[in-house]
Design a protein around this motif. Structure first.
Motif, PDB file in Angstrom:
ATOM      1  N   PRO A  64       0.802  -1.221   0.000  1.00 16.60           N
ATOM      2  CA  PRO A  64       0.000   0.000   0.000  1.00 16.60           C
ATOM      3  C   PRO A  64       0.837   1.275   0.000  1.00 16.60           C
ATOM      4  O   PRO A  64       0.358   2.341  -0.362  1.00 16.60           O
ATOM      5  N   ILE A  65       2.116   1.185   0.368  1.00 14.86           N
ATOM      6  CA  ILE A  65       2.962   2.370   0.473  1.00 14.86           C
ATOM      7  C   ILE A  65       3.593   2.726  -0.866  1.00 14.86           C
ATOM      8  O   ILE A  65       3.804   3.899  -1.176  1.00 14.86           O
ATOM      9  N   GLY A  66       3.901   1.742  -1.702  1.00 14.42           N
ATOM     10  CA  GLY A  66       4.591   1.972  -2.977  1.00 14.42           C
ATOM     11  C   GLY A  66       3.931   3.009  -3.880  1.00 14.42           C
ATOM     12  O   GLY A  66       4.596   3.959  -4.328  1.00 14.42           O
ATOM     13  N   PRO A  67       2.626   2.891  -4.172  1.00 12.18           N
ATOM     14  CA  PRO A  67       1.984   3.886  -5.029  1.00 12.18           C
ATOM     15  C   PRO A  67       1.984   5.294  -4.429  1.00 12.18           C
ATOM     16  O   PRO A  67       2.146   6.279  -5.141  1.00 12.18           O
ATOM     17  N   GLU A  74       7.282  11.647  -7.640  1.00 11.11           N
ATOM     18  CA  GLU A  74       7.018  12.292  -8.929  1.00 11.11           C
ATOM     19  C   GLU A  74       6.599  13.742  -8.754  1.00 11.11           C
ATOM     20  O   GLU A  74       6.963  14.597  -9.554  1.00 11.11           O
ATOM     21  N   GLN A  75       5.847  14.044  -7.692  1.00 13.82           N
ATOM     22  CA  GLN A  75       5.440  15.426  -7.441  1.00 13.82           C
ATOM     23  C   GLN A  75       6.650  16.302  -7.143  1.00 13.82           C
ATOM     24  O   GLN A  75       6.758  17.412  -7.630  1.00 13.82           O
ATOM     25  N   VAL A  76       7.561  15.799  -6.337  1.00 15.85           N
ATOM     26  CA  VAL A  76       8.731  16.591  -5.935  1.00 15.85           C
ATOM     27  C   VAL A  76       9.740  16.710  -7.063  1.00 15.85           C
ATOM     28  O   VAL A  76      10.284  17.783  -7.307  1.00 15.85           O
ATOM     29  N   SER A  77      10.002  15.614  -7.762  1.00 12.83           N
ATOM     30  CA  SER A  77      11.075  15.610  -8.769  1.00 12.83           C
ATOM     31  C   SER A  77      10.639  16.169 -10.116  1.00 12.83           C
ATOM     32  O   SER A  77      11.468  16.678 -10.865  1.00 12.83           O
ATOM     33  N   GLY A  78       9.360  16.068 -10.453  1.00 12.81           N
ATOM     34  CA  GLY A  78       8.913  16.455 -11.779  1.00 12.81           C
ATOM     35  C   GLY A  78       9.264  15.405 -12.815  1.00 12.81           C
ATOM     36  O   GLY A  78       9.126  15.632 -14.014  1.00 12.81           O
ATOM     37  N   CYS A  79       9.728  14.254 -12.397  1.00  5.58           N
ATOM     38  CA  CYS A  79      10.144  13.165 -13.279  1.00  5.58           C
ATOM     39  C   CYS A  79       9.236  11.951 -13.059  1.00  5.58           C
ATOM     40  O   CYS A  79       8.467  11.913 -12.110  1.00  5.58           O
ATOM     41  N   THR A  80       9.385  10.957 -13.927  1.00  3.88           N
ATOM     42  CA  THR A  80       8.645   9.716 -13.802  1.00  3.88           C
ATOM     43  C   THR A  80       9.511   8.695 -13.063  1.00  3.88           C
ATOM     44  O   THR A  80      10.702   8.594 -13.321  1.00  3.88           O
ATOM     45  N   VAL A  81       8.903   7.946 -12.170  1.00  2.00           N
ATOM     46  CA  VAL A  81       9.628   6.893 -11.460  1.00  2.00           C
ATOM     47  C   VAL A  81       9.779   5.699 -12.398  1.00  2.00           C
ATOM     48  O   VAL A  81       8.794   5.168 -12.908  1.00  2.00           O
ATOM     49  N   ARG A  82      11.036   5.304 -12.645  1.00  2.00           N
ATOM     50  CA  ARG A  82      11.321   4.140 -13.487  1.00  2.00           C
ATOM     51  C   ARG A  82      11.303   2.856 -12.685  1.00  2.00           C
ATOM     52  O   ARG A  82      10.774   1.844 -13.107  1.00  2.00           O
ATOM     53  N   ARG A  83      11.945   2.900 -11.525  1.00  2.00           N
ATOM     54  CA  ARG A  83      12.088   1.704 -10.701  1.00  2.00           C
ATOM     55  C   ARG A  83      11.999   2.109  -9.243  1.00  2.00           C
ATOM     56  O   ARG A  83      12.544   3.135  -8.847  1.00  2.00           O
ATOM     57  N   LEU A  84      11.315   1.296  -8.461  1.00  2.00           N
ATOM     58  CA  LEU A  84      11.112   1.582  -7.044  1.00  2.00           C
ATOM     59  C   LEU A  84      11.669   0.418  -6.235  1.00  2.00           C
ATOM     60  O   LEU A  84      11.491  -0.738  -6.598  1.00  2.00           O
ATOM     61  N   GLY A  85      12.347   0.738  -5.140  1.00  2.00           N
ATOM     62  CA  GLY A  85      12.904  -0.305  -4.283  1.00  2.00           C
ATOM     63  C   GLY A  85      12.910   0.146  -2.841  1.00  2.00           C
ATOM     64  O   GLY A  85      12.480   1.246  -2.511  1.00  2.00           O
ATOM     65  N   GLY A  86      13.449  -0.702  -1.989  1.00  2.00           N
ATOM     66  CA  GLY A  86      13.518  -0.374  -0.576  1.00  2.00           C
ATOM     67  C   GLY A  86      12.449  -1.108   0.202  1.00  2.00           C
ATOM     68  O   GLY A  86      11.998  -2.177  -0.188  1.00  2.00           O
ATOM     69  N   ASP A  87      12.061  -0.523   1.316  1.00  2.00           N
ATOM     70  CA  ASP A  87      11.020  -1.122   2.129  1.00  2.00           C
ATOM     71  C   ASP A  87       9.954  -0.078   2.442  1.00  2.00           C
ATOM     72  O   ASP A  87       9.966   1.008   1.878  1.00  2.00           O
ATOM     73  N   GLN A  88       9.044  -0.395   3.343  1.00  2.00           N
ATOM     74  CA  GLN A  88       7.921   0.497   3.605  1.00  2.00           C
ATOM     75  C   GLN A  88       8.301   1.755   4.363  1.00  2.00           C
ATOM     76  O   GLN A  88       7.502   2.682   4.467  1.00  2.00           O
ATOM     77  N   ALA A  89       9.521   1.855   4.851  1.00  2.00           N
ATOM     78  CA  ALA A  89       9.952   3.049   5.582  1.00  2.00           C
ATOM     79  C   ALA A  89      10.886   3.921   4.758  1.00  2.00           C
ATOM     80  O   ALA A  89      10.800   5.140   4.800  1.00  2.00           O
ATOM     81  N   MET A  90      11.802   3.312   4.000  1.00  2.00           N
ATOM     82  CA  MET A  90      12.738   4.065   3.158  1.00  2.00           C
ATOM     83  C   MET A  90      12.631   3.537   1.736  1.00  2.00           C
ATOM     84  O   MET A  90      12.984   2.401   1.449  1.00  2.00           O
ATOM     85  N   ILE A  91      12.121   4.373   0.853  1.00  2.00           N
ATOM     86  CA  ILE A  91      11.876   3.987  -0.525  1.00  2.00           C
ATOM     87  C   ILE A  91      12.890   4.701  -1.411  1.00  2.00           C
ATOM     88  O   ILE A  91      13.060   5.919  -1.323  1.00  2.00           O
ATOM     89  N   ARG A  92      13.569   3.961  -2.280  1.00  2.00           N
ATOM     90  CA  ARG A  92      14.518   4.529  -3.237  1.00  2.00           C
ATOM     91  C   ARG A  92      13.927   4.387  -4.626  1.00  2.00           C
ATOM     92  O   ARG A  92      13.258   3.405  -4.928  1.00  2.00           O
ATOM     93  N   ALA A  93      14.175   5.370  -5.484  1.00  2.00           N
ATOM     94  CA  ALA A  93      13.626   5.329  -6.836  1.00  2.00           C
ATOM     95  C   ALA A  93      14.655   5.796  -7.845  1.00  2.00           C
ATOM     96  O   ALA A  93      15.428   6.716  -7.580  1.00  2.00           O
ATOM     97  N   SER A  94      14.654   5.151  -9.019  1.00  2.00           N
ATOM     98  CA  SER A  94      15.396   5.635 -10.182  1.00  2.00           C
ATOM     99  C   SER A  94      14.409   6.454 -10.996  1.00  2.00           C
ATOM    100  O   SER A  94      13.265   6.034 -11.195  1.00  2.00           O
ATOM    101  N   LEU A  95      14.857   7.608 -11.469  1.00  2.00           N
ATOM    102  CA  LEU A  95      13.959   8.529 -12.152  1.00  2.00           C
ATOM    103  C   LEU A  95      14.245   8.598 -13.642  1.00  2.00           C
ATOM    104  O   LEU A  95      15.390   8.446 -14.077  1.00  2.00           O
ATOM    105  N   ASN A  96      13.207   8.861 -14.414  1.00  2.00           N
ATOM    106  CA  ASN A  96      13.324   9.136 -15.832  1.00  2.00           C
ATOM    107  C   ASN A  96      12.883  10.581 -16.033  1.00  2.00           C
ATOM    108  O   ASN A  96      11.695  10.877 -16.017  1.00  2.00           O
ATOM    109  N   CYS A  97      13.851  11.461 -16.189  1.00  2.00           N
ATOM    110  CA  CYS A  97      13.547  12.886 -16.317  1.00  2.00           C
ATOM    111  C   CYS A  97      13.569  13.359 -17.764  1.00  2.00           C
ATOM    112  O   CYS A  97      13.511  14.561 -18.021  1.00  2.00           O
ATOM    113  N   GLY A  98      13.665  12.453 -18.707  1.00  2.00           N
ATOM    114  CA  GLY A  98      13.675  12.855 -20.107  1.00  2.00           C
ATOM    115  C   GLY A  98      14.887  13.706 -20.411  1.00  2.00           C
ATOM    116  O   GLY A  98      15.984  13.442 -19.946  1.00  2.00           O
TER     117      GLY A  98
END
Length: 135
Positions: A64-67, A74-98
């Motif tokens: 339930p936390i991932g979405p 995405e709101q903060v970065s202005g980019c699209t999330v390509r890949r999401l990892g981590g756990d329910q407390a610390m989430i890491r993401a790779s971004l696609n900023c075009g």
């Protein structure tokens, strides 16, 4: 008495680490975003993002936390999330900023609401829609 001192030191260290970014994101000011019942401190740097969930919302798994974390990043970065990892407390993401060199400036926080409505199909099926506005 010695055991009591060690226990106290352990508790203090655990509390100090509750909102500490990973080494790659130290020194970056967080942007606080609320998505539904979840509150995140989001940091963005070099096509990567980190979202620390700082509320006490019960979340035994990432489901339930991932979405919510994706939306906050995405709101903060202005980019699209390509890949999401981590756990329910610390989430890491790779971004696609075009082809954008830097993410756009963002307001300091967002106020979001989760709207649930029935869906066609199976009994009990629901659709959740998250709507956010800058504060």
């Amino acid at each position: 008495m010695l055991v009591m001192r060690y226990a106290l030191c352990l508790v203090v260290l655990m509390l100090a680490a509750c909102n500490t970014p990973s080494p790659g994101f130290r020194g970056i000011d967080p942007v606080r975003v609320k998505v539904g019942p979840s509150v995140f401190d989001v940091r963005v740097q070099d096509g990567q993002a980190e979202a620390l969930r700082i509320n006490s919302d019960y979340a035994p798994r990432m489901g339930p936390i991932g979405p919510r974390a994706t939306l906050a990043i995405e709101q903060v970065s202005g980019c699209t999330v390509r890949r999401l990892g981590g756990d329910q407390a610390m989430i890491r993401a790779s971004l696609n900023c075009g082809k954008v060199d830097a993410p756009p400036p963002v307001p300091p926080s967002y106020s979001c609401a989760v709207f649930t409505r029935p869906a066609d199909g199976a009994d009990g099926a629901r659709i959740e829609e998250i709507v956010c506005d800058p504060v």
